[in-house]
Design an enzyme around this catalytic site. Sequence first.
Site, PDB file in Angstrom:
ATOM      1  N   GLY A   1     -23.391 -23.000 -16.348  1.00  0.00           N
ATOM      2  CA  GLY A   1     -23.214 -24.270 -17.046  1.00  0.00           C
ATOM      3  C   GLY A   1     -24.493 -24.733 -17.699  1.00  0.00           C
ATOM      4  O   GLY A   1     -25.523 -24.047 -17.684  1.00  0.00           O
TER       5      GLY A   1
ATOM      6  N   GLY B   1     -27.522 -26.091 -17.609  1.00  0.00           N
ATOM      7  CA  GLY B   1     -28.506 -26.420 -16.584  1.00  0.00           C
ATOM      8  C   GLY B   1     -29.599 -27.348 -17.059  1.00  0.00           C
ATOM      9  O   GLY B   1     -30.190 -28.085 -16.260  1.00  0.00           O
ATOM     10  N   ARG B   2     -29.898 -27.323 -18.355  1.00  0.00           N
ATOM     11  CA  ARG B   2     -30.914 -28.214 -18.915  1.00  0.00           C
ATOM     12  C   ARG B   2     -30.389 -28.995 -20.110  1.00  0.00           C
ATOM     13  O   ARG B   2     -31.139 -29.744 -20.733  1.00  0.00           O
ATOM     14  CB  ARG B   2     -32.143 -27.407 -19.360  1.00  0.00           C
ATOM     15  CG  ARG B   2     -32.986 -26.893 -18.219  1.00  0.00           C
ATOM     16  CD  ARG B   2     -34.211 -26.165 -18.741  1.00  0.00           C
ATOM     17  NE  ARG B   2     -33.861 -24.934 -19.409  1.00  0.00           N
ATOM     18  CZ  ARG B   2     -34.514 -24.424 -20.445  1.00  0.00           C
ATOM     19  NH1 ARG B   2     -35.533 -25.070 -20.950  1.00  0.00           N
ATOM     20  NH2 ARG B   2     -34.144 -23.278 -20.975  1.00  0.00           N
TER      21      ARG B   2
ATOM     22  N   LYS C   1     -32.045 -31.095 -24.645  1.00  0.00           N
ATOM     23  CA  LYS C   1     -32.410 -29.958 -23.818  1.00  0.00           C
ATOM     24  C   LYS C   1     -33.732 -30.282 -23.121  1.00  0.00           C
ATOM     25  O   LYS C   1     -34.746 -30.498 -23.782  1.00  0.00           O
ATOM     26  CB  LYS C   1     -32.554 -28.682 -24.646  1.00  0.00           C
ATOM     27  CG  LYS C   1     -32.768 -27.427 -23.801  1.00  0.00           C
ATOM     28  CD  LYS C   1     -32.738 -26.167 -24.657  1.00  0.00           C
ATOM     29  CE  LYS C   1     -32.897 -24.921 -23.800  1.00  0.00           C
ATOM     30  NZ  LYS C   1     -32.862 -23.685 -24.620  1.00  0.00           N
TER      31      LYS C   1
ATOM     32  N   GLY D   1     -34.015 -29.004 -14.434  1.00  0.00           N
ATOM     33  CA  GLY D   1     -33.420 -29.449 -15.686  1.00  0.00           C
ATOM     34  C   GLY D   1     -34.415 -29.833 -16.763  1.00  0.00           C
ATOM     35  O   GLY D   1     -34.022 -30.279 -17.841  1.00  0.00           O
TER      36      GLY D   1
ATOM     37  N   ARG E   1     -19.092 -21.682 -25.905  1.00  0.00           N
ATOM     38  CA  ARG E   1     -19.557 -20.313 -25.706  1.00  0.00           C
ATOM     39  C   ARG E   1     -18.424 -19.432 -25.195  1.00  0.00           C
ATOM     40  O   ARG E   1     -17.407 -19.934 -24.700  1.00  0.00           O
ATOM     41  CB  ARG E   1     -20.693 -20.302 -24.671  1.00  0.00           C
ATOM     42  CG  ARG E   1     -21.816 -21.274 -24.975  1.00  0.00           C
ATOM     43  CD  ARG E   1     -22.498 -21.743 -23.675  1.00  0.00           C
ATOM     44  NE  ARG E   1     -23.542 -22.732 -23.947  1.00  0.00           N
ATOM     45  CZ  ARG E   1     -24.824 -22.447 -24.099  1.00  0.00           C
ATOM     46  NH1 ARG E   1     -25.234 -21.208 -23.978  1.00  0.00           N
ATOM     47  NH2 ARG E   1     -25.703 -23.387 -24.372  1.00  0.00           N
TER      48      ARG E   1
ATOM     49  N   ASP F   1     -22.737 -15.890 -21.696  1.00  0.00           N
ATOM     50  CA  ASP F   1     -22.861 -17.343 -21.723  1.00  0.00           C
ATOM     51  C   ASP F   1     -23.821 -17.807 -22.816  1.00  0.00           C
ATOM     52  O   ASP F   1     -23.934 -19.013 -23.072  1.00  0.00           O
ATOM     53  CB  ASP F   1     -23.323 -17.875 -20.364  1.00  0.00           C
ATOM     54  CG  ASP F   1     -24.572 -17.196 -19.850  1.00  0.00           C
ATOM     55  OD1 ASP F   1     -24.482 -16.015 -19.491  1.00  0.00           O
ATOM     56  OD2 ASP F   1     -25.639 -17.846 -19.807  1.00  0.00           O
ATOM     57  N   ASN F   2     -24.515 -16.865 -23.480  1.00  0.00           N
ATOM     58  CA  ASN F   2     -25.383 -17.201 -24.610  1.00  0.00           C
ATOM     59  C   ASN F   2     -24.775 -16.789 -25.936  1.00  0.00           C
ATOM     60  O   ASN F   2     -25.469 -16.693 -26.939  1.00  0.00           O
ATOM     61  CB  ASN F   2     -26.751 -16.515 -24.450  1.00  0.00           C
ATOM     62  CG  ASN F   2     -27.565 -17.092 -23.314  1.00  0.00           C
ATOM     63  OD1 ASN F   2     -27.347 -18.217 -22.899  1.00  0.00           O
ATOM     64  ND2 ASN F   2     -28.506 -16.321 -22.802  1.00  0.00           N
TER      65      ASN F   2
END
Length: 513
Positions: free
Chosen positions: A98, A100-101, A121, A134, A198, A268-269
């Site tokens: 997920g 995260g930042r 971000k 984060g 994504r 996920d990217n």
Amino acid sequence: MNIENITQPFIKIFPGDFSGNPMQRTTPKVLFAAIAPVGFDQPELIAFNEKLSEEIGLGKFEEKDLDFLVGNKLPENIKTYSTAYAGHQFGNWAGQLGDGRAILAGEITNNKGEKTEIQWKGAGATPYSRHADGRAVLRSSVREYLMSEAMFHLGVPTTRALSLAFTGENVVRDMMYNGNPQDEKGAVVIRTAESFLRFGHFELMSAQREYKTLQELTDFTIKNYYPEITSEGTQKYKDFFESVCQRTADLMVEWYRVGFVHGVMNTDNMSILGLTIDYGPYSMMDEYNLNFTPNTTDLPGRRYAFGKQGQISQWNLWQLANALHPLIQDEKFLEVILNDYGSYFWESHDKMLCKKFGFDQLLTSDEKFFIEWQRLMQELQLDYTLFFNELEKYDDQKDLREQFENVSYTFLNDEKLSQLDNFIKTYHSRLERNIISREKSLELMRKTNPKFILRNYLLYQCIEEINEGKTDMLNKLTHALENPYEKIYPDFSVKRPSNYDDISGCSMLSCSS
């Protein structure tokens, strides 16, 4: 800025967790968690993208807007959240992941009706931070801010960057994962995109067998981001998958055109819209090397090396196909589309190379020519960008070594000069098969081959200066990256100086933020 016009359509449609708990945890059966930015007491603006702000409908910046740029004192209309997704990381299933930042502010609509998502971000921990804080450090934030804008101006589909600001606090990071953590200045970037969806969002719902939500998510994506798809039923999802494959292939070809290496092509990217997303240990290509990876975490296997990006994108699409199978339920169709992906990618790739060389059409014999060119580039350690710049202005009346010695990362001895001379003769023979004039051929090359790329050593210099409170380099790089097909600063259009060869951050980087 017009932040009062920001809305949250995503969280109105999909199931979510409204507890606001920032602690790391799984959030089954939901696509997002409501979470607030941590807030920073002493922020300081480093850069603001005025053109982008006007373009997306936020308008002009005022001093009071600094609070919004770092997530402080948000108005009631902004309901912030982070999304959950899953993914395959370095080829292995990683389960729930997920943002995260990343924390989403929502969506803004400009006067043309175009919608843009806005996301911080580095503004604090979320339930998906995996025991991290984060936060983001200055170096990674500068890299994302500048590179996403550089890619946009190069003509590569990408997320973009609105602002860059100091948070006023230090963040501890072990940059090389070698047991040597250090304090670094913290920073926040606001990045924008049509959508940050994504592959991993679809993988999560499918893995959890939340097929109703999977279908709703896919319908939402098609309606909002693939309006050209007008079919119904199962065919709609087939057309969607085929379109995602094409956009992904087109993106890979653009990466190869400009010499971009992502470094962390986990599923996920991968953007569902075919955008370049998540600028971590990336690099623009200096010396041409198909086996180059900028990511120390990717050693020794080099899964995400420059020459493997097309292959890995296809592997990632196989994972997306598995995720969408409950909606498509046609294994044969998925196999055909994925097997055709390679043919489409390579044809598009070779047509792109033709433009870089100034060829007006792709010939059957060009495959052999391109293989010979790749061998020459690697054996002579030629700079990818500068080689084509020199090819444009090649003069057979001038000394060959003099023309190309500043393009090679090794000494061009007589044997290597002979190789280069033979290749250039072959090249000019191939040019004679063009239908278009040489001037039209050169025009094609100039539109395809950038004069400026944002090399890692330049980013390193810029980060060092910003750490010292200077912004001259930042301003120069911003001007240069906005005009990549012009040679505005000749000192930027040179190969990487040898004194930067072994400095961390100038060639290879870790995934550390």
